[in-house]
Design a protein around this motif. Structure first.
Motif, short mmCIF file in Angstrom:
data_model
loop_
_atom_site.label_atom_id
_atom_site.label_comp_id
_atom_site.label_asym_id
_atom_site.label_seq_id
_atom_site.Cartn_x
_atom_site.Cartn_y
_atom_site.Cartn_z
N ALA A 1 0.49 22.40 -15.39
CA ALA A 1 0.86 23.80 -15.16
C ALA A 1 1.34 24.43 -16.47
CB ALA A 1 1.94 23.90 -14.10
N GLN A 2 1.93 23.59 -17.34
CA GLN A 2 2.41 24.09 -18.63
C GLN A 2 1.42 23.83 -19.76
OE1 GLN A 2 6.51 23.08 -19.42
NE2 GLN A 2 6.96 22.94 -17.24
N ARG A 3 0.19 23.47 -19.38
CA ARG A 3 -0.89 23.22 -20.36
C ARG A 3 -0.52 22.13 -21.37
NH1 ARG A 3 -5.65 26.28 -18.96
NH2 ARG A 3 -4.79 27.04 -17.02
N GLN A 4 0.34 21.21 -20.97
CA GLN A 4 0.67 20.12 -21.88
C GLN A 4 -0.20 18.91 -21.57
OE1 GLN A 4 4.78 19.42 -22.76
NE2 GLN A 4 5.29 21.57 -22.45
N VAL A 5 -0.82 18.92 -20.39
CA VAL A 5 -1.84 17.92 -20.05
C VAL A 5 -3.09 18.70 -19.68
CG1 VAL A 5 -2.53 16.35 -18.18
CG2 VAL A 5 -0.38 15.96 -19.39
N ARG B 1 0.82 -1.21 0.00
CA ARG B 1 0.00 0.00 0.00
C ARG B 1 0.86 1.26 0.00
NH1 ARG B 1 -3.48 -2.13 4.66
NH2 ARG B 1 -4.76 -3.52 3.38
N ARG B 2 1.87 1.27 0.86
CA ARG B 2 2.74 2.45 0.94
C ARG B 2 3.45 2.64 -0.40
NH1 ARG B 2 6.83 1.65 4.89
NH2 ARG B 2 5.51 -0.02 5.71
N HIS B 3 3.89 1.52 -1.00
CA HIS B 3 4.58 1.60 -2.29
C HIS B 3 3.65 2.17 -3.35
CE1 HIS B 3 7.26 0.63 -5.54
NE2 HIS B 3 6.39 -0.20 -6.09
N ASN B 4 2.42 1.65 -3.42
CA ASN B 4 1.49 2.13 -4.44
C ASN B 4 1.20 3.61 -4.24
OD1 ASN B 4 -0.49 1.43 -6.69
ND2 ASN B 4 -1.86 2.37 -5.20
N ALA B 5 0.99 4.03 -3.00
CA ALA B 5 0.69 5.44 -2.74
C ALA B 5 1.87 6.32 -3.19
CB ALA B 5 0.39 5.65 -1.26
N ALA B 6 3.10 5.86 -2.96
CA ALA B 6 4.28 6.65 -3.33
C ALA B 6 4.41 6.74 -4.85
CB ALA B 6 5.54 6.04 -2.71
N VAL B 7 4.16 5.62 -5.55
CA VAL B 7 4.26 5.63 -7.01
C VAL B 7 3.17 6.53 -7.61
CG1 VAL B 7 3.95 4.18 -9.07
CG2 VAL B 7 5.39 3.38 -7.19
N VAL B 8 1.96 6.43 -7.09
CA VAL B 8 0.86 7.28 -7.58
C VAL B 8 1.20 8.75 -7.33
CG1 VAL B 8 -1.56 7.93 -7.20
CG2 VAL B 8 -0.94 5.51 -7.45
N ALA B 9 1.77 9.06 -6.16
CA ALA B 9 2.12 10.45 -5.86
C ALA B 9 3.17 10.97 -6.83
CB ALA B 9 2.60 10.57 -4.41
N LEU B 10 4.17 10.17 -7.16
CA LEU B 10 5.20 10.58 -8.12
C LEU B 10 4.58 10.88 -9.48
CD1 LEU B 10 8.10 8.01 -7.40
CD2 LEU B 10 8.25 10.50 -7.16
N CYS B 11 3.68 9.98 -9.93
CA CYS B 11 3.05 10.19 -11.25
C CYS B 11 2.10 11.38 -11.22
CB CYS B 11 2.31 8.92 -11.68
SG CYS B 11 3.44 7.56 -11.97
N ALA B 12 1.38 11.56 -10.12
CA ALA B 12 0.46 12.70 -10.01
C ALA B 12 1.26 14.01 -10.08
CB ALA B 12 -0.35 12.62 -8.73
N ALA B 13 2.43 14.04 -9.45
CA ALA B 13 3.26 15.25 -9.47
C ALA B 13 3.70 15.56 -10.91
CB ALA B 13 4.47 15.10 -8.55
N ALA B 14 4.06 14.50 -11.66
CA ALA B 14 4.47 14.71 -13.05
C ALA B 14 3.29 15.24 -13.87
CB ALA B 14 4.98 13.39 -13.64
N ILE B 15 2.10 14.70 -13.62
CA ILE B 15 0.91 15.17 -14.34
C ILE B 15 0.64 16.64 -14.00
CG2 ILE B 15 -1.62 14.91 -14.52
CD1 ILE B 15 -1.23 11.88 -14.35
N ARG B 16 0.72 16.98 -12.71
CA ARG B 16 0.46 18.37 -12.31
C ARG B 16 1.46 19.33 -12.94
NH1 ARG B 16 -1.73 16.28 -7.39
NH2 ARG B 16 0.40 15.91 -6.67
N GLN B 17 2.72 18.90 -13.02
CA GLN B 17 3.75 19.73 -13.63
C GLN B 17 3.39 19.98 -15.11
OE1 GLN B 17 7.56 17.76 -13.46
NE2 GLN B 17 8.60 19.39 -14.61
N ALA B 18 2.96 18.94 -15.79
CA ALA B 18 2.58 19.09 -17.20
C ALA B 18 1.29 19.91 -17.34
CB ALA B 18 2.42 17.72 -17.85
#
Lengths: 199, 199
Positions: free
Chosen positions: B143-147, B124-141
């Motif tokens: 912010a630049q209107r690429q997603v 569970r902790r692993h999945n939450a950490a992986v999802v958080a990493l991917c969510a941060a990448a999505i948010r970054q994109a």
């Protein structure tokens, strides 16, 4: 020889399958024995073996029942005016109806398939059949231009079935995942992936 | 007391993890014992326990290594001009690089998590950490209107991680699935799901 009442026969088969699922849950598929299943079902081995002669036969029957349910759901598409909305509805239904215990058991069976060729064969055939049912539904919707006709129906179905099962397993195992939010995102994903392109 | 050479220490830890993976593959996680792992590593228990004191600690370390790899991949986004293409590239890379044996082992660990609360907690902790990493990448994109900025980044990440892992497991287990075709469909799915909406 006494005649077999088909309804009673089917009810006994279901009773054995349910007893088997309870044993698999408690001990894992690998460790649970036919003797455990007989004890759980409160039936003699001679009696249980009339219905299923191995754990593999029980797994095959559980897969078959799953496919029957999916087939019944997909048959509703025949009578649908809006294939696309009906497909989204069926996917949502299949995901929310999916019993967490069954999803957990799905992980167990995939894990067993990695080690046990007889189980791998059953699971492979099941997956191919489920993907074929979904691909047929996609092709039907493509013919009516309700799904993007340029999509590779077979590959799209394979990816969506894997995604749906992967998500169901994680919703069952990770209570911190917000199920309604995840299902809303999955629905949006289906919609954007499948919709005909504009222009 | 002799000083520990950190590189040598890390190499020994890796050696123990690899021996453990070989045992888990052969016997399944549940049946493999620390004694099996010592024998496979050709090390004494006293020696192995310097590196890991339980099977759970080994699993936690394998998860950690996975996260380190993903973090390293995602760090490339910092230097990317086209976040969207880089994200697709990283996803494709992570999927094709995923070792079938590791994907099969992922099924085993999910199955074990359904029965073993200590493993469930690690997963569970692993999945939450992986999802958080991917969510941060999505948010970054985003912010630049690429997603698409309207997407729920956290829920989208949870669904995409589940889909990617579900697909990797099935590609490892079902050789009849056409991997390049499935990966192309997955890439298209990512693209259509994440792209900013027109108009």
């Amino acid at each position: 020889m006494r005649k077999v009442n088909p309804e009673r026969f089917e009810a006994r088969r279901r009773h054995v399958r349910e007893a088997a699922l309870a044993c698999f849950k408690r001990k894992g598929f690998h460790q649970a024995s036919m003797a455990d299943i007989c004890a759980e079902a409160a039936m003699s081995p001679g009696n249980v073996y009339r219905y299923y002669d191995s754990k593999e036969a029980i797994i095959a029957a559980i897969c078959e029942e799953d496919r029957r349910q999916l087939t019944a759901r997909l048959e509703r598409l025949q009578h649908s005016r809006n294939l696309f909305d009906s497909m989204l509805e069926i996917a949502g239904e299949a995901m929310s109806a999916s019993d967490p215990e069954k999803s957990k058991f799905g992980c167990e069976i995939l894990a067993e398939a990695a080690r046990n060729e007889r189980i791998a064969e059953i699971v492979r055939r099941h997956n191919a059949a489920v993907v074929a049912l979904c691909a047929a539904a996609i092709r039907q919707a493509q013919a009516q231009r309700q799904v993007d006709p340029a999509l590779d129906a077979e590959a799209a179905a394979a990816v969506l079935v894997a995604a749906a099962e992967g998500l169901s397993a994680r919703l069952a195992l990770f209570p911190a995942l917000d199920a309604p939010r995840s299902l809303a995102a999955f629905r949006l994903l289906l919609q954007r992936f499948l919709s005909p392109r504009l222009g």
